[in-house]
Design a protein around this motif. Structure first.
Motif, mmCIF file in Angstrom:
data_model
loop_
_atom_site.group_PDB
_atom_site.id
_atom_site.type_symbol
_atom_site.label_atom_id
_atom_site.label_comp_id
_atom_site.label_asym_id
_atom_site.label_seq_id
_atom_site.Cartn_x
_atom_site.Cartn_y
_atom_site.Cartn_z
ATOM 1 N N THR A 13 0.833 -1.201 0.000
ATOM 2 C CA THR A 13 0.000 0.000 0.000
ATOM 3 C C THR A 13 0.871 1.255 0.000
ATOM 4 N N ALA A 14 1.925 1.249 0.821
ATOM 5 C CA ALA A 14 2.825 2.398 0.875
ATOM 6 C C ALA A 14 3.550 2.589 -0.459
ATOM 7 N N ALA A 15 3.987 1.495 -1.074
ATOM 8 C CA ALA A 15 4.687 1.589 -2.360
ATOM 9 C C ALA A 15 3.774 2.130 -3.452
ATOM 10 N N LEU A 16 2.530 1.698 -3.463
ATOM 11 C CA LEU A 16 1.568 2.204 -4.453
ATOM 12 C C LEU A 16 1.337 3.699 -4.283
ATOM 13 N N ASP A 17 1.466 4.169 -3.049
ATOM 14 C CA ASP A 17 1.313 5.604 -2.775
ATOM 15 C C ASP A 17 2.595 6.388 -3.045
ATOM 16 N N GLY A 18 3.674 5.681 -3.479
ATOM 17 C CA GLY A 18 4.937 6.356 -3.751
ATOM 18 C C GLY A 18 5.783 6.610 -2.519
ATOM 19 N N ARG A 19 5.424 5.980 -1.388
ATOM 20 C CA ARG A 19 6.158 6.186 -0.126
ATOM 21 C C ARG A 19 7.192 5.068 0.004
ATOM 22 N N SER A 20 8.307 5.242 -0.680
ATOM 23 C CA SER A 20 9.311 4.184 -0.759
ATOM 24 C C SER A 20 9.930 3.870 0.601
ATOM 25 N N SER A 21 10.253 4.873 1.396
ATOM 26 C CA SER A 21 10.893 4.637 2.695
ATOM 27 C C SER A 21 9.971 3.877 3.643
ATOM 28 N N ALA A 40 7.448 -7.420 -3.519
ATOM 29 C CA ALA A 40 6.118 -6.863 -3.790
ATOM 30 C C ALA A 40 6.158 -5.340 -3.825
ATOM 31 N N SER A 41 6.957 -4.747 -2.940
ATOM 32 C CA SER A 41 7.033 -3.282 -2.879
ATOM 33 C C SER A 41 7.696 -2.698 -4.117
ATOM 34 N N ASP A 42 8.750 -3.354 -4.618
ATOM 35 C CA ASP A 42 9.439 -2.849 -5.807
ATOM 36 C C ASP A 42 8.527 -2.943 -7.026
ATOM 37 N N VAL A 43 7.742 -4.006 -7.082
ATOM 38 C CA VAL A 43 6.783 -4.144 -8.183
ATOM 39 C C VAL A 43 5.699 -3.069 -8.079
ATOM 40 N N GLU A 84 7.795 4.269 -9.700
ATOM 41 C CA GLU A 84 8.668 5.380 -10.068
ATOM 42 C C GLU A 84 10.109 4.948 -10.315
ATOM 43 N N GLY A 85 10.360 3.637 -10.416
ATOM 44 C CA GLY A 85 11.708 3.137 -10.661
ATOM 45 C C GLY A 85 12.111 2.113 -9.624
ATOM 46 N N SER A 86 13.408 1.956 -9.434
ATOM 47 C CA SER A 86 13.929 0.978 -8.484
ATOM 48 C C SER A 86 13.687 1.439 -7.050
ATOM 49 N N LEU A 87 13.003 0.625 -6.270
ATOM 50 C CA LEU A 87 12.751 0.937 -4.856
ATOM 51 C C LEU A 87 14.061 1.051 -4.084
ATOM 52 N N TYR A 88 15.037 0.202 -4.423
ATOM 53 C CA TYR A 88 16.301 0.149 -3.689
ATOM 54 C C TYR A 88 17.110 1.438 -3.830
#
Length: 346
Positions: free
Chosen positions: A65-73, A276-279, A283-287
Protein backbone atom coordinates in the motif's frame (compact mmCIF):
# COMPACT_ATOMS: atom_id res chain seq x y z
CA UNK A 1 -11.17 9.70 2.84
CA UNK A 2 -8.44 9.18 5.44
CA UNK A 3 -7.45 12.87 5.33
CA UNK A 4 -10.99 13.82 6.40
CA UNK A 5 -10.99 11.70 9.56
CA UNK A 6 -10.32 13.23 12.94
CA UNK A 7 -7.17 12.44 14.91
CA UNK A 8 -9.20 10.46 17.46
CA UNK A 9 -10.80 8.28 14.76
CA UNK A 10 -7.43 7.66 13.08
CA UNK A 11 -5.79 6.57 16.34
CA UNK A 12 -8.82 4.42 17.20
CA UNK A 13 -8.73 2.72 13.80
CA UNK A 14 -4.98 2.11 14.11
CA UNK A 15 -5.38 0.53 17.56
CA UNK A 16 -8.42 -1.53 16.49
CA UNK A 17 -6.52 -2.93 13.50
CA UNK A 18 -3.62 -3.74 15.80
CA UNK A 19 -6.00 -5.61 18.12
CA UNK A 20 -7.35 -7.67 15.20
CA UNK A 21 -3.79 -8.62 14.22
CA UNK A 22 -2.96 -9.49 17.84
CA UNK A 23 -6.01 -11.74 18.40
CA UNK A 24 -5.83 -13.45 15.01
CA UNK A 25 -2.15 -14.21 15.58
CA UNK A 26 -2.96 -15.74 18.97
CA UNK A 27 -5.48 -18.13 17.42
CA UNK A 28 -3.13 -19.04 14.59
CA UNK A 29 -0.52 -20.56 16.89
CA UNK A 30 -2.73 -23.39 18.08
CA UNK A 31 -3.90 -24.09 14.54
CA UNK A 32 -0.33 -24.19 13.22
CA UNK A 33 0.71 -26.64 15.95
CA UNK A 34 -2.22 -28.94 15.10
CA UNK A 35 -1.47 -28.74 11.37
CA UNK A 36 2.20 -29.57 12.03
CA UNK A 37 1.06 -32.78 13.76
CA UNK A 38 -1.67 -33.61 11.22
CA UNK A 39 0.50 -33.15 8.14
CA UNK A 40 3.65 -34.66 9.65
CA UNK A 41 5.73 -31.74 8.37
CA UNK A 42 6.99 -30.82 11.84
CA UNK A 43 6.97 -27.63 13.88
CA UNK A 44 10.10 -26.09 12.38
CA UNK A 45 8.85 -26.32 8.79
CA UNK A 46 5.24 -25.34 9.55
CA UNK A 47 6.47 -22.52 11.76
CA UNK A 48 8.94 -21.33 9.15
CA UNK A 49 6.63 -21.47 6.13
CA UNK A 50 2.92 -21.55 6.96
CA UNK A 51 2.89 -19.64 10.24
CA UNK A 52 5.70 -17.32 9.19
CA UNK A 53 3.93 -16.36 5.95
CA UNK A 54 0.50 -16.04 7.55
CA UNK A 55 1.57 -13.75 10.36
CA UNK A 56 3.46 -11.60 7.86
CA UNK A 57 0.41 -10.94 5.67
CA UNK A 58 -0.61 -7.69 7.39
CA UNK A 59 2.94 -6.41 7.01
CA UNK A 60 3.12 -7.09 3.28
CA UNK A 61 -0.20 -5.27 2.80
CA UNK A 62 1.31 -2.24 4.56
CA UNK A 63 4.44 -2.27 2.36
CA UNK A 64 2.52 -2.70 -0.91
CA UNK A 65 0.00 0.00 0.00
CA UNK A 66 2.83 2.40 0.87
CA UNK A 67 4.69 1.59 -2.36
CA UNK A 68 1.57 2.20 -4.45
CA UNK A 69 1.31 5.60 -2.78
CA UNK A 70 4.94 6.36 -3.75
CA UNK A 71 6.16 6.19 -0.13
CA UNK A 72 9.31 4.18 -0.76
CA UNK A 73 10.89 4.64 2.70
CA UNK A 74 7.74 3.49 4.50
CA UNK A 75 7.45 0.40 2.28
CA UNK A 76 11.13 -0.50 2.72
CA UNK A 77 11.51 0.28 6.43
CA UNK A 78 8.29 -1.54 7.31
CA UNK A 79 9.83 -4.71 5.86
CA UNK A 80 13.35 -4.60 7.28
CA UNK A 81 12.26 -2.95 10.52
CA UNK A 82 9.82 -5.81 11.06
CA UNK A 83 12.65 -8.34 10.67
CA UNK A 84 14.65 -6.64 13.43
CA UNK A 85 11.61 -6.34 15.71
CA UNK A 86 10.62 -9.97 15.23
CA UNK A 87 14.13 -11.20 15.97
CA UNK A 88 14.15 -9.39 19.30
CA UNK A 89 10.83 -11.09 20.10
CA UNK A 90 12.77 -14.34 20.52
CA UNK A 91 14.70 -12.68 23.35
CA UNK A 92 11.39 -11.75 24.99
CA UNK A 93 10.07 -15.28 24.49
CA UNK A 94 13.25 -16.64 26.10
CA UNK A 95 12.07 -15.03 29.34
CA UNK A 96 9.04 -17.33 29.34
CA UNK A 97 11.13 -20.50 29.05
CA UNK A 98 12.55 -20.65 32.55
CA UNK A 99 14.05 -24.13 32.46
CA UNK A 100 16.91 -23.23 30.14
CA UNK A 101 17.93 -20.93 27.30
CA UNK A 102 15.34 -21.14 24.50
CA UNK A 103 17.99 -21.51 21.76
CA UNK A 104 19.48 -24.46 23.65
CA UNK A 105 16.19 -26.28 24.13
CA UNK A 106 14.90 -25.59 20.61
CA UNK A 107 17.92 -27.04 18.80
CA UNK A 108 16.91 -27.76 15.20
CA UNK A 109 19.08 -27.88 12.07
CA UNK A 110 16.22 -26.58 9.92
CA UNK A 111 16.07 -23.32 11.89
CA UNK A 112 19.84 -22.83 11.60
CA UNK A 113 19.66 -23.30 7.82
CA UNK A 114 16.67 -20.94 7.57
CA UNK A 115 18.68 -18.30 9.42
CA UNK A 116 21.54 -18.63 6.94
CA UNK A 117 19.06 -18.31 4.06
CA UNK A 118 17.71 -15.13 5.67
CA UNK A 119 21.20 -13.60 5.84
CA UNK A 120 21.73 -14.34 2.15
CA UNK A 121 18.40 -12.72 1.27
CA UNK A 122 19.20 -9.63 3.33
CA UNK A 123 22.42 -9.03 1.36
CA UNK A 124 20.59 -8.86 -1.98
CA UNK A 125 19.13 -5.33 -1.43
CA UNK A 126 22.69 -4.13 -0.77
CA UNK A 127 23.69 -5.67 -4.10
CA UNK A 128 20.92 -3.68 -5.77
CA UNK A 129 21.93 -0.45 -4.03
CA UNK A 130 25.59 -0.73 -5.07
CA UNK A 131 24.84 -1.45 -8.73
CA UNK A 132 23.53 0.95 -11.40
CA UNK A 133 19.84 1.85 -11.26
CA UNK A 134 18.62 -0.55 -13.92
CA UNK A 135 14.93 -1.42 -14.15
CA UNK A 136 12.83 -3.83 -16.19
CA UNK A 137 9.20 -2.62 -16.28
CA UNK A 138 10.24 -0.29 -13.40
CA UNK A 139 11.45 -3.31 -11.40
CA UNK A 140 15.10 -3.86 -10.42
CA UNK A 141 16.60 -7.23 -11.55
CA UNK A 142 17.43 -8.14 -7.94
CA UNK A 143 13.70 -8.25 -7.26
CA UNK A 144 13.48 -11.28 -9.58
CA UNK A 145 16.38 -12.96 -7.75
CA UNK A 146 14.93 -12.66 -4.22
CA UNK A 147 11.92 -15.01 -4.69
CA UNK A 148 14.14 -17.49 -6.57
CA UNK A 149 16.64 -17.52 -3.69
CA UNK A 150 13.75 -17.84 -1.23
CA UNK A 151 12.32 -20.85 -3.08
CA UNK A 152 15.72 -22.53 -3.35
CA UNK A 153 16.20 -21.97 0.37
CA UNK A 154 12.89 -23.71 1.11
CA UNK A 155 13.79 -26.69 -1.08
CA UNK A 156 17.25 -27.01 0.46
CA UNK A 157 15.77 -26.55 3.94
CA UNK A 158 13.36 -29.42 3.34
CA UNK A 159 16.29 -31.60 2.25
CA UNK A 160 18.18 -30.64 5.41
CA UNK A 161 15.17 -31.71 7.47
CA UNK A 162 14.72 -35.03 5.66
CA UNK A 163 18.38 -36.05 5.31
CA UNK A 164 20.48 -34.10 7.84
CA UNK A 165 24.23 -34.47 7.61
CA UNK A 166 24.54 -33.65 11.31
CA UNK A 167 22.15 -33.39 14.25
CA UNK A 168 22.29 -31.38 17.50
CA UNK A 169 23.28 -33.23 20.65
CA UNK A 170 20.31 -34.01 22.88
CA UNK A 171 20.57 -32.90 26.49
CA UNK A 172 18.18 -33.10 29.42
CA UNK A 173 16.94 -29.60 28.46
CA UNK A 174 16.36 -30.32 24.77
CA UNK A 175 12.68 -30.22 23.79
CA UNK A 176 12.06 -32.24 20.65
CA UNK A 177 9.05 -31.90 18.37
CA UNK A 178 6.58 -34.60 19.41
CA UNK A 179 3.01 -34.78 18.08
CA UNK A 180 0.49 -34.02 20.81
CA UNK A 181 -2.54 -36.16 21.50
CA UNK A 182 -5.58 -34.31 20.18
CA UNK A 183 -8.62 -33.68 22.35
CA UNK A 184 -12.07 -34.93 21.36
CA UNK A 185 -13.16 -31.66 19.75
CA UNK A 186 -9.99 -31.37 17.65
CA UNK A 187 -10.28 -34.97 16.42
CA UNK A 188 -13.77 -34.16 15.08
CA UNK A 189 -12.39 -31.20 13.11
CA UNK A 190 -11.13 -32.09 9.66
CA UNK A 191 -7.74 -30.95 8.40
CA UNK A 192 -9.52 -29.04 5.62
CA UNK A 193 -11.52 -27.08 8.17
CA UNK A 194 -8.36 -26.26 10.10
CA UNK A 195 -6.79 -24.88 6.92
CA UNK A 196 -9.95 -22.89 6.10
CA UNK A 197 -10.02 -21.35 9.58
CA UNK A 198 -6.36 -20.48 9.17
CA UNK A 199 -7.11 -18.83 5.81
CA UNK A 200 -9.97 -16.80 7.32
CA UNK A 201 -7.68 -15.46 10.02
CA UNK A 202 -5.14 -14.55 7.34
CA UNK A 203 -7.82 -12.54 5.50
CA UNK A 204 -8.68 -10.62 8.66
CA UNK A 205 -5.01 -9.82 9.18
CA UNK A 206 -4.66 -8.63 5.59
CA UNK A 207 -7.58 -6.22 6.00
CA UNK A 208 -6.15 -4.96 9.27
CA UNK A 209 -2.81 -4.39 7.55
CA UNK A 210 -4.49 -2.10 4.99
CA UNK A 211 -6.03 -0.01 7.77
CA UNK A 212 -2.65 0.16 9.54
CA UNK A 213 -0.98 1.44 6.35
CA UNK A 214 -3.53 4.17 5.70
CA UNK A 215 -3.87 5.41 9.27
CA UNK A 216 -0.12 5.31 9.99
CA UNK A 217 0.68 7.29 6.83
CA UNK A 218 -1.87 9.96 7.71
CA UNK A 219 -0.79 10.13 11.37
CA UNK A 220 2.86 10.44 10.30
CA UNK A 221 2.04 13.29 7.92
CA UNK A 222 0.11 15.18 10.57
CA UNK A 223 2.89 14.72 13.13
CA UNK A 224 5.53 15.56 10.49
CA UNK A 225 7.43 12.35 11.27
CA UNK A 226 9.61 10.71 8.59
CA UNK A 227 8.30 7.64 6.78
CA UNK A 228 11.38 5.71 7.96
CA UNK A 229 10.51 6.33 11.61
CA UNK A 230 6.84 5.51 11.03
CA UNK A 231 7.78 2.29 9.24
CA UNK A 232 10.31 1.07 11.79
CA UNK A 233 8.65 2.05 15.05
CA UNK A 234 4.94 2.03 14.20
CA UNK A 235 3.79 -0.17 11.32
CA UNK A 236 6.63 -2.70 11.60
CA UNK A 237 6.08 -3.22 15.33
CA UNK A 238 2.28 -3.38 15.17
CA UNK A 239 2.17 -5.72 12.17
CA UNK A 240 4.80 -7.87 13.89
CA UNK A 241 2.59 -8.40 16.96
CA UNK A 242 1.41 -11.81 15.65
CA UNK A 243 5.01 -13.01 15.74
CA UNK A 244 5.33 -11.90 19.37
CA UNK A 245 2.02 -13.51 20.30
CA UNK A 246 2.64 -16.75 18.44
CA UNK A 247 6.21 -17.04 19.71
CA UNK A 248 5.34 -16.58 23.38
CA UNK A 249 2.26 -18.80 23.03
CA UNK A 250 4.30 -21.51 21.30
CA UNK A 251 6.94 -21.40 24.05
CA UNK A 252 4.28 -21.71 26.75
CA UNK A 253 2.78 -24.69 24.85
CA UNK A 254 6.21 -26.31 24.71
CA UNK A 255 6.35 -26.03 20.90
CA UNK A 256 9.87 -24.59 20.93
CA UNK A 257 10.87 -25.43 17.35
CA UNK A 258 7.61 -23.81 16.21
CA UNK A 259 8.49 -20.65 18.16
CA UNK A 260 11.99 -20.27 16.73
CA UNK A 261 10.96 -21.47 13.26
CA UNK A 262 8.03 -19.04 13.16
CA UNK A 263 10.32 -16.06 13.79
CA UNK A 264 13.10 -17.07 11.39
CA UNK A 265 10.63 -18.21 8.75
CA UNK A 266 8.57 -15.05 9.15
CA UNK A 267 11.71 -12.95 8.76
CA UNK A 268 12.69 -14.89 5.64
CA UNK A 269 9.22 -14.38 4.19
CA UNK A 270 9.40 -10.68 5.04
CA UNK A 271 12.21 -10.22 2.51
CA UNK A 272 9.50 -10.87 -0.10
CA UNK A 273 7.91 -7.59 1.06
CA UNK A 274 10.70 -5.90 -0.89
CA UNK A 275 9.78 -7.87 -4.01
CA UNK A 276 6.12 -6.86 -3.79
CA UNK A 277 7.03 -3.28 -2.88
CA UNK A 278 9.44 -2.85 -5.81
CA UNK A 279 6.78 -4.14 -8.18
CA UNK A 280 4.17 -1.82 -6.66
CA UNK A 281 6.50 1.19 -6.67
CA UNK A 282 6.05 2.62 -10.18
CA UNK A 283 8.67 5.38 -10.07
CA UNK A 284 11.71 3.14 -10.66
CA UNK A 285 13.93 0.98 -8.48
CA UNK A 286 12.75 0.94 -4.86
CA UNK A 287 16.30 0.15 -3.69
CA UNK A 288 17.61 3.43 -5.11
CA UNK A 289 14.63 5.52 -3.97
CA UNK A 290 15.05 4.85 -0.24
CA UNK A 291 17.28 6.72 2.20
CA UNK A 292 20.56 5.52 3.81
CA UNK A 293 18.85 5.22 7.21
CA UNK A 294 16.50 2.63 5.70
CA UNK A 295 19.49 0.43 4.89
CA UNK A 296 20.70 0.90 8.46
CA UNK A 297 17.94 -1.51 9.52
CA UNK A 298 19.17 -4.19 7.12
CA UNK A 299 22.55 -3.94 8.85
CA UNK A 300 20.83 -4.29 12.24
CA UNK A 301 18.79 -7.25 11.02
CA UNK A 302 21.89 -8.97 9.60
CA UNK A 303 23.79 -8.48 12.86
CA UNK A 304 20.88 -9.76 14.96
CA UNK A 305 20.35 -12.78 12.70
CA UNK A 306 24.04 -13.68 12.87
CA UNK A 307 23.94 -13.55 16.67
CA UNK A 308 20.78 -15.68 16.71
CA UNK A 309 22.36 -18.35 14.49
CA UNK A 310 25.44 -18.30 16.70
CA UNK A 311 23.19 -18.86 19.72
CA UNK A 312 21.47 -21.81 18.04
CA UNK A 313 24.85 -23.40 17.34
CA UNK A 314 26.58 -22.52 20.63
CA UNK A 315 23.50 -23.60 22.65
CA UNK A 316 24.32 -21.92 25.94
CA UNK A 317 22.16 -23.50 28.64
CA UNK A 318 21.82 -20.46 30.86
CA UNK A 319 22.95 -16.88 30.66
CA UNK A 320 22.56 -13.54 32.47
CA UNK A 321 19.13 -12.89 33.91
CA UNK A 322 18.19 -16.53 33.24
CA UNK A 323 18.09 -15.87 29.50
CA UNK A 324 20.71 -16.66 26.88
CA UNK A 325 23.66 -14.37 26.28
CA UNK A 326 22.53 -13.99 22.66
CA UNK A 327 19.08 -12.88 23.88
CA UNK A 328 20.71 -10.15 25.96
CA UNK A 329 22.72 -9.03 22.93
CA UNK A 330 19.60 -8.96 20.73
CA UNK A 331 17.82 -6.71 23.23
CA UNK A 332 20.80 -4.34 23.45
CA UNK A 333 21.32 -4.14 19.68
CA UNK A 334 17.64 -3.45 18.99
CA UNK A 335 17.44 -0.79 21.70
CA UNK A 336 20.62 0.81 20.36
CA UNK A 337 19.30 0.76 16.79
CA UNK A 338 16.05 2.45 17.84
CA UNK A 339 18.01 5.12 19.73
CA UNK A 340 20.21 5.82 16.70
CA UNK A 341 17.17 6.00 14.42
CA UNK A 342 15.41 8.48 16.70
CA UNK A 343 18.53 10.65 16.93
CA UNK A 344 18.97 10.65 13.14
CA UNK A 345 15.30 11.49 12.61
CA UNK A 346 15.51 14.24 15.21
Amino acid sequence: MWQDLSLTVLIGAFLAAGAVIFLAGLRMTGLADKLADRTGLGEALIGGVLLGAATSLSGIVVSVTAALDGRSSLAFSNSVGGIAAQTVFLALADMFHRRSNLEHAAADLGNVFQGITLMVLLTLPFLAMTTPEVAIWAVHPVTFVIPLAYALGLVAGRQVQQSPMWTPVDTCDTKTDQPEEEDEETRKTSTTRLFLTFALLMSLMGGAGYVIARTASELGDRAQVSDTLVGVLATAVVTSLPELVTTVAAVRRGALQLAVGGIIGGNTFDTLFLVASDVAYREGSLYHAVLPQDYFWIVSALLMTGILIGGLILRQRRGPGRIGGESMLLLLIYAGSVAVQVLVAG
